[in-house]
Motif scaffolding. Structure first.
Motif, PDB file in Angstrom:
ATOM      1  N   GLU A  12       0.814  -1.210   0.000  1.00  0.00           N
ATOM      2  CA  GLU A  12       0.000   0.000   0.000  1.00  0.00           C
ATOM      3  C   GLU A  12       0.851   1.264   0.000  1.00  0.00           C
ATOM      4  O   GLU A  12       0.584   2.187  -0.763  1.00  0.00           O
ATOM      5  CB  GLU A  12      -0.956   0.002   1.196  1.00  0.00           C
ATOM      6  N   ASN A  13       1.882   1.310   0.840  1.00  0.00           N
ATOM      7  CA  ASN A  13       2.682   2.535   1.005  1.00  0.00           C
ATOM      8  C   ASN A  13       3.763   2.727  -0.052  1.00  0.00           C
ATOM      9  O   ASN A  13       4.024   3.851  -0.470  1.00  0.00           O
ATOM     10  CB  ASN A  13       3.304   2.574   2.399  1.00  0.00           C
ATOM     11  N   GLU A  14       4.417   1.657  -0.462  1.00  0.00           N
ATOM     12  CA  GLU A  14       5.527   1.764  -1.412  1.00  0.00           C
ATOM     13  C   GLU A  14       5.084   1.643  -2.870  1.00  0.00           C
ATOM     14  O   GLU A  14       5.708   2.209  -3.758  1.00  0.00           O
ATOM     15  CB  GLU A  14       6.579   0.683  -1.134  1.00  0.00           C
ATOM     16  N   PHE A  15       4.011   0.872  -3.115  1.00  0.00           N
ATOM     17  CA  PHE A  15       3.615   0.567  -4.493  1.00  0.00           C
ATOM     18  C   PHE A  15       2.165   0.946  -4.802  1.00  0.00           C
ATOM     19  O   PHE A  15       1.672   0.664  -5.887  1.00  0.00           O
ATOM     20  CB  PHE A  15       3.850  -0.926  -4.783  1.00  0.00           C
ATOM     21  N   GLN A  16       1.476   1.581  -3.845  1.00  0.00           N
ATOM     22  CA  GLN A  16       0.093   2.048  -4.006  1.00  0.00           C
ATOM     23  C   GLN A  16      -0.849   0.929  -4.480  1.00  0.00           C
ATOM     24  O   GLN A  16      -1.715   1.135  -5.326  1.00  0.00           O
ATOM     25  CB  GLN A  16       0.011   3.246  -4.963  1.00  0.00           C
ATOM     26  N   VAL A  17      -0.679  -0.256  -3.928  1.00  0.00           N
ATOM     27  CA  VAL A  17      -1.522  -1.406  -4.246  1.00  0.00           C
ATOM     28  C   VAL A  17      -2.473  -1.624  -3.076  1.00  0.00           C
ATOM     29  O   VAL A  17      -2.029  -1.907  -1.965  1.00  0.00           O
ATOM     30  CB  VAL A  17      -0.675  -2.675  -4.490  1.00  0.00           C
ATOM     31  N   LYS A  18      -3.744  -1.479  -3.327  1.00  0.00           N
ATOM     32  CA  LYS A  18      -4.770  -1.756  -2.310  1.00  0.00           C
ATOM     33  C   LYS A  18      -5.230  -3.195  -2.491  1.00  0.00           C
ATOM     34  O   LYS A  18      -5.328  -3.684  -3.617  1.00  0.00           O
ATOM     35  CB  LYS A  18      -5.957  -0.808  -2.473  1.00  0.00           C
ATOM     36  N   MET A  19      -5.524  -3.855  -1.379  1.00  0.00           N
ATOM     37  CA  MET A  19      -5.887  -5.268  -1.488  1.00  0.00           C
ATOM     38  C   MET A  19      -6.852  -5.687  -0.401  1.00  0.00           C
ATOM     39  O   MET A  19      -7.005  -5.013   0.606  1.00  0.00           O
ATOM     40  CB  MET A  19      -4.630  -6.128  -1.410  1.00  0.00           C
ATOM     41  N   ASP A  20      -7.461  -6.811  -0.636  1.00  0.00           N
ATOM     42  CA  ASP A  20      -8.307  -7.479   0.334  1.00  0.00           C
ATOM     43  C   ASP A  20      -7.445  -8.580   0.960  1.00  0.00           C
ATOM     44  O   ASP A  20      -7.004  -9.501   0.266  1.00  0.00           O
ATOM     45  CB  ASP A  20      -9.520  -8.080  -0.386  1.00  0.00           C
ATOM     46  N   ARG A  21      -7.190  -8.485   2.248  1.00  0.00           N
ATOM     47  CA  ARG A  21      -6.321  -9.459   2.949  1.00  0.00           C
ATOM     48  C   ARG A  21      -6.778 -10.901   2.739  1.00  0.00           C
ATOM     49  O   ARG A  21      -5.975 -11.811   2.784  1.00  0.00           O
ATOM     50  CB  ARG A  21      -6.282  -9.166   4.441  1.00  0.00           C
ATOM     51  N   ARG A  22      -8.059 -11.106   2.517  1.00  0.00           N
ATOM     52  CA  ARG A  22      -8.571 -12.466   2.345  1.00  0.00           C
ATOM     53  C   ARG A  22      -8.117 -13.082   1.026  1.00  0.00           C
ATOM     54  O   ARG A  22      -8.254 -14.287   0.833  1.00  0.00           O
ATOM     55  CB  ARG A  22     -10.099 -12.466   2.428  1.00  0.00           C
ATOM     56  N   GLN A  23      -7.578 -12.283   0.119  1.00  0.00           N
ATOM     57  CA  GLN A  23      -7.110 -12.791  -1.170  1.00  0.00           C
ATOM     58  C   GLN A  23      -5.604 -13.062  -1.187  1.00  0.00           C
ATOM     59  O   GLN A  23      -5.045 -13.374  -2.226  1.00  0.00           O
ATOM     60  CB  GLN A  23      -7.472 -11.809  -2.280  1.00  0.00           C
ATOM     61  N   ILE A  24      -4.969 -12.956  -0.042  1.00  0.00           N
ATOM     62  CA  ILE A  24      -3.533 -13.219   0.063  1.00  0.00           C
ATOM     63  C   ILE A  24      -3.341 -14.671   0.495  1.00  0.00           C
ATOM     64  O   ILE A  24      -3.917 -15.123   1.474  1.00  0.00           O
ATOM     65  CB  ILE A  24      -2.869 -12.282   1.089  1.00  0.00           C
ATOM     66  N   SER A  25      -2.520 -15.384  -0.269  1.00  0.00           N
ATOM     67  CA  SER A  25      -2.157 -16.742   0.155  1.00  0.00           C
ATOM     68  C   SER A  25      -0.761 -16.682   0.769  1.00  0.00           C
ATOM     69  O   SER A  25       0.042 -15.825   0.415  1.00  0.00           O
ATOM     70  CB  SER A  25      -2.209 -17.711  -1.023  1.00  0.00           C
TER      71      SER A  25
END
Length: 99
Positions: A12-25
């Motif tokens: 989020e801070n370095e690459f401006q990528v927003k995500m849903d934590r539930r989609q992280i494996s």
């Protein structure tokens, strides 16, 4: 999980990528230094590392199908962070020794 928080915050801070934590494996593995691909950790960084490392890896694919891989390498006996690495579509975009 501290490693997961690091991955989310860094993207989020370095690459401006927003995500849903539930989609992280994620998964964990122990590897000896001679098993680690040099593109992930160059051999010149091995001097200050133990014989093996525990790897906590986190994977996220964003909306445009970019694959983000976060890696925390931990000392196998103390669980102290040794290295932090982020790959974007297989290319290292961040690599640093942990503070």
């Amino acid at each position: 999980m501290e490693e997961l928080n690091w991955f989310v915050d860094t993207l989020e801070n370095e690459f401006q990528v927003k995500m849903d934590r539930r989609q992280i494996s994620y998964e964990g593995n122990e590897l000896y230094l001679d098993e680690i691909d040099e593109s992930l950790i160059p051999s010149e960084m091995f001097d200050s590392l133990p014989e093996s490392l525990l790897f906590e890896t986190m994977l996220y694919e964003d909306d445009i199908k970019t694959e983000w891989l976060g890696v925390i390498a931990l000392h196998p006996k103390t669980n102290e962070w040794c290295l932090q690495v982020i790959l974007k579509d297989g290319v290292v975009v961040l690599r640093k020794k942990a503070d």
